[in-house]
Design a protein around this motif. Sequence first.
Motif, mmCIF file in Angstrom:
data_model
loop_
_atom_site.group_PDB
_atom_site.id
_atom_site.type_symbol
_atom_site.label_atom_id
_atom_site.label_comp_id
_atom_site.label_asym_id
_atom_site.label_seq_id
_atom_site.Cartn_x
_atom_site.Cartn_y
_atom_site.Cartn_z
ATOM 1 N N GLN A 1 0.847 -1.182 0.000
ATOM 2 C CA GLN A 1 0.000 0.000 0.000
ATOM 3 C C GLN A 1 0.884 1.233 0.000
ATOM 4 O O GLN A 1 2.080 1.157 0.276
ATOM 5 C CB GLN A 1 -0.913 0.018 1.232
ATOM 6 N N GLY A 2 0.299 2.376 -0.308
ATOM 7 C CA GLY A 2 1.073 3.613 -0.307
ATOM 8 C C GLY A 2 0.159 4.819 -0.364
ATOM 9 O O GLY A 2 -1.051 4.705 -0.623
ATOM 10 N N ILE A 3 0.733 5.985 -0.149
ATOM 11 C CA ILE A 3 -0.044 7.220 -0.142
ATOM 12 C C ILE A 3 -0.521 7.564 -1.551
ATOM 13 O O ILE A 3 0.250 7.520 -2.517
ATOM 14 C CB ILE A 3 0.786 8.370 0.449
ATOM 15 N N HIS A 4 -1.799 7.925 -1.660
ATOM 16 C CA HIS A 4 -2.376 8.396 -2.917
ATOM 17 C C HIS A 4 -2.591 9.903 -2.792
ATOM 18 O O HIS A 4 -1.682 10.679 -3.067
ATOM 19 C CB HIS A 4 -3.682 7.639 -3.218
ATOM 20 N N GLN A 5 -3.769 10.332 -2.359
ATOM 21 C CA GLN A 5 -4.013 11.758 -2.148
ATOM 22 C C GLN A 5 -3.536 12.133 -0.746
ATOM 23 O O GLN A 5 -3.906 11.502 0.242
ATOM 24 C CB GLN A 5 -5.505 12.062 -2.302
ATOM 25 N N LEU A 6 -2.728 13.173 -0.676
ATOM 26 C CA LEU A 6 -2.161 13.584 0.600
ATOM 27 C C LEU A 6 -3.231 14.147 1.522
ATOM 28 O O LEU A 6 -4.176 14.818 1.083
ATOM 29 C CB LEU A 6 -1.070 14.624 0.386
ATOM 30 N N GLY A 7 -3.063 13.891 2.829
ATOM 31 C CA GLY A 7 -3.968 14.422 3.826
ATOM 32 C C GLY A 7 -3.782 15.915 4.021
ATOM 33 O O GLY A 7 -2.859 16.545 3.478
ATOM 34 N N ASP A 8 -4.675 16.495 4.819
ATOM 35 C CA ASP A 8 -4.669 17.934 5.063
ATOM 36 C C ASP A 8 -3.345 18.390 5.673
ATOM 37 O O ASP A 8 -2.845 17.792 6.631
ATOM 38 C CB ASP A 8 -5.807 18.306 6.021
ATOM 39 N N HIS A 9 -2.799 19.448 5.079
ATOM 40 C CA HIS A 9 -1.587 20.106 5.578
ATOM 41 C C HIS A 9 -0.344 19.221 5.522
ATOM 42 O O HIS A 9 0.641 19.487 6.214
ATOM 43 C CB HIS A 9 -1.798 20.616 7.012
ATOM 44 N N LEU A 10 -0.388 18.170 4.695
ATOM 45 C CA LEU A 10 0.777 17.314 4.488
ATOM 46 C C LEU A 10 1.382 17.574 3.123
ATOM 47 O O LEU A 10 0.679 17.904 2.168
ATOM 48 C CB LEU A 10 0.381 15.832 4.590
ATOM 49 N N LYS A 11 2.699 17.385 3.029
ATOM 50 C CA LYS A 11 3.367 17.492 1.736
ATOM 51 C C LYS A 11 4.338 16.335 1.566
ATOM 52 O O LYS A 11 4.907 15.834 2.538
ATOM 53 C CB LYS A 11 4.090 18.835 1.590
ATOM 54 N N GLN A 12 4.506 15.917 0.341
ATOM 55 C CA GLN A 12 5.464 14.865 0.006
ATOM 56 C C GLN A 12 6.863 15.444 0.034
ATOM 57 O O GLN A 12 7.109 16.516 -0.527
ATOM 58 C CB GLN A 12 5.155 14.318 -1.385
ATOM 59 N N ILE A 13 7.793 14.697 0.653
ATOM 60 C CA ILE A 13 9.173 15.196 0.704
ATOM 61 C C ILE A 13 10.186 14.132 0.264
ATOM 62 O O ILE A 13 11.388 14.374 0.321
ATOM 63 C CB ILE A 13 9.535 15.777 2.090
ATOM 64 N N ALA A 14 9.698 12.973 -0.208
ATOM 65 C CA ALA A 14 10.597 11.945 -0.735
ATOM 66 C C ALA A 14 9.789 10.972 -1.584
ATOM 67 O O ALA A 14 8.610 10.735 -1.325
ATOM 68 C CB ALA A 14 11.296 11.189 0.393
ATOM 69 N N ALA A 15 10.455 10.420 -2.604
ATOM 70 C CA ALA A 15 9.798 9.444 -3.482
ATOM 71 C C ALA A 15 10.825 8.466 -4.011
ATOM 72 O O ALA A 15 12.020 8.773 -4.120
ATOM 73 C CB ALA A 15 9.095 10.139 -4.646
ATOM 74 N N SER A 16 10.349 7.270 -4.346
ATOM 75 C CA SER A 16 11.171 6.282 -5.042
ATOM 76 C C SER A 16 11.253 6.654 -6.517
ATOM 77 O O SER A 16 10.550 7.555 -6.996
ATOM 78 C CB SER A 16 10.557 4.890 -4.887
ATOM 79 N N ASP A 17 12.090 5.957 -7.260
ATOM 80 C CA ASP A 17 12.252 6.283 -8.677
ATOM 81 C C ASP A 17 10.998 5.991 -9.496
ATOM 82 O O ASP A 17 10.841 6.524 -10.598
ATOM 83 C CB ASP A 17 13.440 5.508 -9.263
ATOM 84 N N ASP A 18 10.097 5.146 -8.994
ATOM 85 C CA ASP A 18 8.822 4.910 -9.681
ATOM 86 C C ASP A 18 7.696 5.733 -9.060
ATOM 87 O O ASP A 18 6.517 5.450 -9.251
ATOM 88 C CB ASP A 18 8.465 3.422 -9.708
ATOM 89 N N GLN A 19 8.087 6.756 -8.313
ATOM 90 C CA GLN A 19 7.181 7.807 -7.810
ATOM 91 C C GLN A 19 6.213 7.347 -6.725
ATOM 92 O O GLN A 19 5.131 7.924 -6.560
ATOM 93 C CB GLN A 19 6.409 8.458 -8.969
ATOM 94 N N VAL A 20 6.587 6.353 -5.960
ATOM 95 C CA VAL A 20 5.850 6.014 -4.743
ATOM 96 C C VAL A 20 6.307 6.962 -3.630
ATOM 97 O O VAL A 20 7.509 7.198 -3.457
ATOM 98 C CB VAL A 20 6.089 4.549 -4.336
ATOM 99 N N VAL A 21 5.357 7.517 -2.888
ATOM 100 C CA VAL A 21 5.691 8.453 -1.810
ATOM 101 C C VAL A 21 6.473 7.724 -0.719
ATOM 102 O O VAL A 21 6.026 6.701 -0.205
ATOM 103 C CB VAL A 21 4.419 9.090 -1.215
ATOM 104 N N GLU A 22 7.633 8.262 -0.356
ATOM 105 C CA GLU A 22 8.499 7.629 0.645
ATOM 106 C C GLU A 22 8.714 8.490 1.889
ATOM 107 O O GLU A 22 9.295 8.028 2.858
ATOM 108 C CB GLU A 22 9.856 7.301 0.023
ATOM 109 N N GLY A 23 8.230 9.729 1.869
ATOM 110 C CA GLY A 23 8.381 10.593 3.038
ATOM 111 C C GLY A 23 7.401 11.741 2.988
ATOM 112 O O GLY A 23 7.048 12.225 1.914
#
Length: 240
Positions: free
Chosen positions: A178-200
């Motif tokens: 499983q992995g993050i799809h739509q980010l929750g309120d007041h959250l931002k993505q700060i890392a990703a794998s090379d296939d663009q899965v959210v990692e942080g």
Amino acid sequence: MVKIGIASNHLIHPNPRFDTNYIDYIQIDYVNGIKRAAGLPFVLPLGNPTDAGDYIDSIDGLLLSGGQGVTPALYGEEPLREVAETDVYRDQFEIALVKAAVAAGKPILGICRGIQVLNVALDGTLYQDVYKQAGASLKHNQYPTSWEIPTHHITTTAGSWLNQILGNRFLVNSFHHQGIHQLGDHLKQIAASDDQVVEGIESEDGNVIGVEFHPEMMAEKYPEFQRIFNYFVDRAKSPK
């Protein structure tokens, strides 16, 4: 000492060792990560969501660990056949802990399942399966490769907390589908794998942070990953 509450996992199936003696537990590496950061770990047994505020009042920071997938109904979806075990009682309790900690301004660190719980608690959604729904191409569950070995790269966002303590690009381990799809309120993505899965992720105020990989498994062999626990415990000493 800074008191860190670690939400426990919940053994709900009989097994040869415990038979029907169901238990709450936490993997020791999470405890050791907090101890090495000079924090005092408290394991929070799975409880009633109405008790979450009392638990949060007794600690300085909250750590959410790995484990089962998050129940899709909690983010408005029906379960795909790829979904494995879920535990809605654990989900509901941890979501209540997150909401109480956010309301109290106390820092939270989510690891693997924990980052997913954070996102759902803050009204985000998940990919139930990153291969089927997000087109992931990398191996995001490295089993049977040993748990402490980093296996794929991630890239961090400049200036983010993860970038500041571990750099722009590095290898991590991986045990999820499983992995993050739509980010929750007041959250931002700060890392990703090379296939663009959210990692942080991190929140706008910096009090909510999370990673999709497992630093607790790598920290003894690769001490740089202990910096994640150090950063979190330091934040819990003086939240902003």
